[in-house]
Design an enzyme around this catalytic site. Structure first.
Site, mmCIF file in Angstrom:
data_model
loop_
_atom_site.group_PDB
_atom_site.id
_atom_site.type_symbol
_atom_site.label_atom_id
_atom_site.label_comp_id
_atom_site.label_asym_id
_atom_site.label_seq_id
_atom_site.Cartn_x
_atom_site.Cartn_y
_atom_site.Cartn_z
ATOM 1 N N TYR A 176 -1.951 -0.478 11.014
ATOM 2 C CA TYR A 176 -2.091 -1.161 9.718
ATOM 3 C C TYR A 176 -0.881 -0.888 8.828
ATOM 4 O O TYR A 176 -0.210 -1.810 8.343
ATOM 5 C CB TYR A 176 -3.381 -0.720 9.011
ATOM 6 N N THR A 184 0.820 -1.213 0.000
ATOM 7 C CA THR A 184 0.000 0.000 0.000
ATOM 8 C C THR A 184 0.855 1.265 0.000
ATOM 9 O O THR A 184 1.999 1.254 0.483
ATOM 10 C CB THR A 184 -0.884 -0.011 1.270
ATOM 11 N N ASP A 185 0.273 2.357 -0.471
ATOM 12 C CA ASP A 185 0.960 3.659 -0.412
ATOM 13 C C ASP A 185 1.026 4.187 1.021
ATOM 14 O O ASP A 185 1.789 5.112 1.311
ATOM 15 C CB ASP A 185 0.281 4.681 -1.330
ATOM 16 N N GLU A 186 0.222 3.606 1.934
ATOM 17 C CA GLU A 186 0.180 4.141 3.307
ATOM 18 C C GLU A 186 1.509 3.980 4.030
ATOM 19 O O GLU A 186 1.753 4.654 5.027
ATOM 20 C CB GLU A 186 -0.934 3.464 4.119
ATOM 21 N N LYS A 191 2.140 -3.353 7.426
ATOM 22 C CA LYS A 191 2.423 -3.548 5.989
ATOM 23 C C LYS A 191 3.883 -3.171 5.705
ATOM 24 O O LYS A 191 4.560 -3.830 4.915
ATOM 25 C CB LYS A 191 1.480 -2.708 5.120
HETATM 26 P P1 NAD Z 1 -9.669 -7.303 2.193
HETATM 27 O O1 NAD Z 1 -9.675 -7.003 3.648
HETATM 28 O O2 NAD Z 1 -10.877 -7.012 1.382
HETATM 29 O O3 NAD Z 1 -9.327 -8.849 1.970
HETATM 30 C C1 NAD Z 1 -8.350 -9.517 2.716
HETATM 31 C C2 NAD Z 1 -8.519 -11.013 2.487
HETATM 32 O O4 NAD Z 1 -7.470 -11.689 3.181
HETATM 33 C C3 NAD Z 1 -9.848 -11.560 3.004
HETATM 34 O O5 NAD Z 1 -10.415 -12.433 2.054
HETATM 35 C C4 NAD Z 1 -9.448 -12.320 4.255
HETATM 36 O O6 NAD Z 1 -10.295 -13.420 4.541
HETATM 37 C C5 NAD Z 1 -8.036 -12.766 3.898
HETATM 38 N N1 NAD Z 1 -7.216 -13.012 5.089
HETATM 39 C C6 NAD Z 1 -7.059 -12.202 6.170
HETATM 40 N N2 NAD Z 1 -6.236 -12.778 7.061
HETATM 41 C C7 NAD Z 1 -5.839 -13.962 6.520
HETATM 42 C C8 NAD Z 1 -4.966 -14.995 6.948
HETATM 43 N N3 NAD Z 1 -4.339 -14.934 8.126
HETATM 44 N N4 NAD Z 1 -4.782 -16.060 6.143
HETATM 45 C C9 NAD Z 1 -5.416 -16.138 4.951
HETATM 46 N N5 NAD Z 1 -6.262 -15.198 4.500
HETATM 47 C C10 NAD Z 1 -6.464 -14.117 5.270
HETATM 48 O O7 NAD Z 1 -8.391 -6.552 1.613
HETATM 49 P P2 NAD Z 1 -8.200 -5.811 0.216
HETATM 50 O O8 NAD Z 1 -8.724 -4.435 0.323
HETATM 51 O O9 NAD Z 1 -8.661 -6.711 -0.872
HETATM 52 O O10 NAD Z 1 -6.610 -5.700 0.187
HETATM 53 C C11 NAD Z 1 -5.825 -6.775 -0.354
HETATM 54 C C12 NAD Z 1 -4.354 -6.420 -0.239
HETATM 55 O O11 NAD Z 1 -4.081 -5.229 -0.946
HETATM 56 C C13 NAD Z 1 -3.907 -6.150 1.206
HETATM 57 O O12 NAD Z 1 -2.625 -6.686 1.372
HETATM 58 C C14 NAD Z 1 -3.859 -4.629 1.313
HETATM 59 O O13 NAD Z 1 -2.897 -4.222 2.240
HETATM 60 C C15 NAD Z 1 -3.471 -4.260 -0.112
HETATM 61 N N6 NAD Z 1 -3.953 -2.957 -0.577
HETATM 62 C C16 NAD Z 1 -5.276 -2.612 -0.479
HETATM 63 C C17 NAD Z 1 -5.719 -1.407 -0.989
HETATM 64 C C18 NAD Z 1 -7.159 -0.993 -0.929
HETATM 65 O O14 NAD Z 1 -7.485 0.156 -1.295
HETATM 66 N N7 NAD Z 1 -8.096 -1.845 -0.519
HETATM 67 C C19 NAD Z 1 -4.804 -0.532 -1.594
HETATM 68 C C20 NAD Z 1 -3.453 -0.915 -1.648
HETATM 69 C C21 NAD Z 1 -3.045 -2.132 -1.158
HETATM 70 O O1 DAU Z 2 -4.181 3.908 0.407
HETATM 71 C C1 DAU Z 2 -4.382 2.528 0.320
HETATM 72 C C2 DAU Z 2 -5.231 2.069 1.470
HETATM 73 O O2 DAU Z 2 -6.549 2.515 1.207
HETATM 74 C C3 DAU Z 2 -5.194 0.570 1.688
HETATM 75 O O3 DAU Z 2 -3.897 0.186 2.044
HETATM 76 C C4 DAU Z 2 -6.172 0.161 2.788
HETATM 77 O O4 DAU Z 2 -6.210 -1.251 2.896
HETATM 78 C C5 DAU Z 2 -7.549 0.672 2.409
HETATM 79 O O5 DAU Z 2 -8.474 0.368 3.428
HETATM 80 C C6 DAU Z 2 -7.516 2.175 2.169
HETATM 81 O O6 DAU Z 2 -7.234 2.889 3.407
HETATM 82 P P1 DAU Z 2 -7.988 4.258 3.777
HETATM 83 O O7 DAU Z 2 -7.917 4.427 5.225
HETATM 84 O O8 DAU Z 2 -7.511 5.369 2.907
HETATM 85 O O9 DAU Z 2 -9.475 3.850 3.252
HETATM 86 P P2 DAU Z 2 -10.909 4.057 3.913
HETATM 87 O O10 DAU Z 2 -11.905 3.647 2.898
HETATM 88 O O11 DAU Z 2 -11.016 3.477 5.267
HETATM 89 O O12 DAU Z 2 -10.987 5.647 4.082
HETATM 90 C C7 DAU Z 2 -10.802 6.514 2.971
HETATM 91 C C8 DAU Z 2 -10.839 7.951 3.505
HETATM 92 O O13 DAU Z 2 -12.161 8.228 3.961
HETATM 93 C C9 DAU Z 2 -9.942 8.196 4.686
HETATM 94 O O14 DAU Z 2 -9.420 9.512 4.613
HETATM 95 C C10 DAU Z 2 -10.868 8.085 5.889
HETATM 96 C C11 DAU Z 2 -12.188 8.581 5.349
HETATM 97 N N1 DAU Z 2 -13.405 7.977 5.936
HETATM 98 C C12 DAU Z 2 -13.496 6.633 5.977
HETATM 99 C C13 DAU Z 2 -14.602 6.010 6.515
HETATM 100 C C14 DAU Z 2 -14.690 4.499 6.589
HETATM 101 C C15 DAU Z 2 -14.443 8.796 6.390
HETATM 102 O O15 DAU Z 2 -14.371 10.027 6.308
HETATM 103 N N2 DAU Z 2 -15.548 8.172 6.920
HETATM 104 C C16 DAU Z 2 -15.658 6.829 7.027
HETATM 105 O O16 DAU Z 2 -16.699 6.349 7.554
#
Ligand code: NAD
Ligand code: DAU
Length: 361
Positions: free
Chosen positions: A167, A141-143, A171
């Site tokens: 988180y 992630t970019d975080e 990562k």
């Molecule tokens: P998600 O939470 O939707 O899915 C995570 C999956 O991993 C789920 O299916 C869960 O059951 C599985 N899981 C969790 N713990 C586990 C374990 N111990 N063993 C096996 N499976 C397990 O997550 P996502 O949003 O699809 O993110 C996927 C990946 O991409 C993550 O590594 C996250 O850090 C990265 N990522 C997410 C975003 C985003 O915007 N969602 C952006 C950048 C990177």
């Molecule tokens: O940047 C990549 C990341 O993006 C991933 O690594 C994470 O797995 C993914 O969850 C996401 O993280 P964020 O914290 O940016 O996403 P989230 O959807 O939780 O929140 C997006 C923005 O919106 C953030 O600034 C917080 C804000 N927010 C979020 C929620 C859930 C609100 O204002 N209200 C809310 O109820």
């Protein structure tokens, strides 16, 4: 995607393949490479959902295994029995707000789980006589780069790591391990750091699905703080395409930033969702939907701005995002309108209890 007729088929392990991005990636891979063997390993935590893969159930080349990435014996057995040559590692605890409530699971899955996979893959890769065409893709992630001020340049692959939440710290730890396995053992690991994804199968706790669902239910739309935080949004299919290219053409040991070049303030994004819902949903309980917008207490340690400089992956591998925010948000809203049967059961007692903890502050 254009098929390369000289391509060698892969046998790929996709961890977290029942989650949001993982399941989109499984669909992408099975469609793009129907002859490849695909093994999905997913623990089916609250965020995992087998229904995300329902349309692939009869695919004979796809095997689903419910299990934990921290289970070394299970991972060893899978790598060996399936002779897997590629790992696309998505499995993680992924939600910042949950990491604030309880960081332990994040350290366990994201750090210990990634370490377990790396060790298992290293053992298998050594037995396979260390082919450089094997690939361990670590999806991150970019975080990990921390938070930007309004005028700062976007994150590049050399921006120092400054994770701010449990988180992102977990990562970051896993990224360092993946990097070290290339540096120390020469194992072909590649890391991608991506910005915020959105699209189908996104679990209801995240900003975009949460707002879509609350609008449909006529519930308040909780915007943290002043709503001026900025995220760089990428449609999930574009991310999957980037990862595909990285697996096939990325250089072992490298990091690639992946981003949408779409910086949007949270409040503007929520207003766009409200307008789309006003237009597309005939039976909204509250209209116009923006009447539901409610500013709530800020997230602890809330990062102000993320922005990705994705010029390296464009220059070296030819990837650019194809979907616009306007187009991607419309597709996403349409998906949540058409798939109430998918998201309604996810609003379980566990979800309600989590929601209460975060939003009753
Ligand atoms: P998600 O939470 O939707 O899915 C995570 C999956 O991993 C789920 O299916 C869960 O059951 C599985 N899981 C969790 N713990 C586990 C374990 N111990 N063993 C096996 N499976 C397990 O997550 P996502 O949003 O699809 O993110 C996927 C990946 O991409 C993550 O590594 C996250 O850090 C990265 N990522 C997410 C975003 C985003 O915007 N969602 C952006 C950048 C990177
Ligand atoms: O940047 C990549 C990341 O993006 C991933 O690594 C994470 O797995 C993914 O969850 C996401 O993280 P964020 O914290 O940016 O996403 P989230 O959807 O939780 O929140 C997006 C923005 O919106 C953030 O600034 C917080 C804000 N927010 C979020 C929620 C859930 C609100 O204002 N209200 C809310 O109820």
């Amino acid at each position: 995607m254009q098929q390369d007729s000289n391509r060698t088929p892969r046998k790929i392990l996709i961890t977290g393949g029942a989650g949001f991005i993982g399941s989109n990636f499984v669909h992408h891979w099975c469609k793009s490479y129907p002859s490849d063997r695909v093994v999905v390993l997913d623990a089916l935590t609250y965020a995992g959902n087998k229904l995300n893969l329902a349309s692939l159930e009869s695919n004979p080349n796809l095997k689903f295994v419910q299990g934990d990435i921290c289970d070394r014996t299970l991972v060893d057995n899978l790598l060996e029995s399936e002779d897997l040559d590629t790992v696309a590692h998505f499995a993680a605890e992924s939600h910042v707000d949950r990491s604030i409530l309880g960081p332990g699971a994040f350290v366990q899955t994201n750090v210990v789980g990634t370490f377990t996979l790396l060790e298992a893959f290293r053992q298998r890769w050594n037995k396979r006589e260390q082919p450089q065409s094997d690939c361990f893709l670590h999806v991150s992630t970019d975080e990990v780069y921390g938070s930007l001020e309004a005028d700062d340049p976007a994150f590049t692959e050399t921006t120092p790591y400054t994770p701010n939440s449990p988180y992102s710290a977990s990562k970051a730890g896993s990224d360092h391990l993946a990097r070290a396995y290339f540096h120390t053992y020469g194992m072909p690991t590649i890391i991608t750091n991506c910005s915020n994804n959105y699209g189908p199968y996104h679990f209801p706790e995240k900003l975009i699905p949460l707002m879509c669902i609350n609008i449909l239910l006529g519930k308040p739309l909780p915007v943290y703080g002043d709503g001026q935080n900025i995220r760089d949004w990428l449609f999930v299919e574009d991310h999957c395409r980037a990862l595909d290219i990285v697996i096939h053409r990325g250089k072992p040991g490298e990091t690639y930033n992946v981003g949408g070049n779409n910086e949007v303030k949270n409040i503007d994004l929520v207003k766009q969702l409200c307008e789309l819902m006003d237009e597309l949903a005939p039976d909204l309980p509250v209209r116009p939907a923006k009447k539901l917008i409610t500013f709530v207490k800020d997230r602890a340690g809330h990062d102000r701005r993320y922005a990705i400089d994705a010029s390296k992956i464009k220059r070296e591998l030819g990837w650019t995002p194809q979907e616009t925010v306007a187009g991607g948000l419309r597709r996403t809203v349409e998906w949540y309108l058409a798939n109430r049967d998918w998201w309604q059961p996810l609003l379980s007692d566990e979800y309600k209890s989590y929601y209460q903890k975060v939003y009753s502050k």
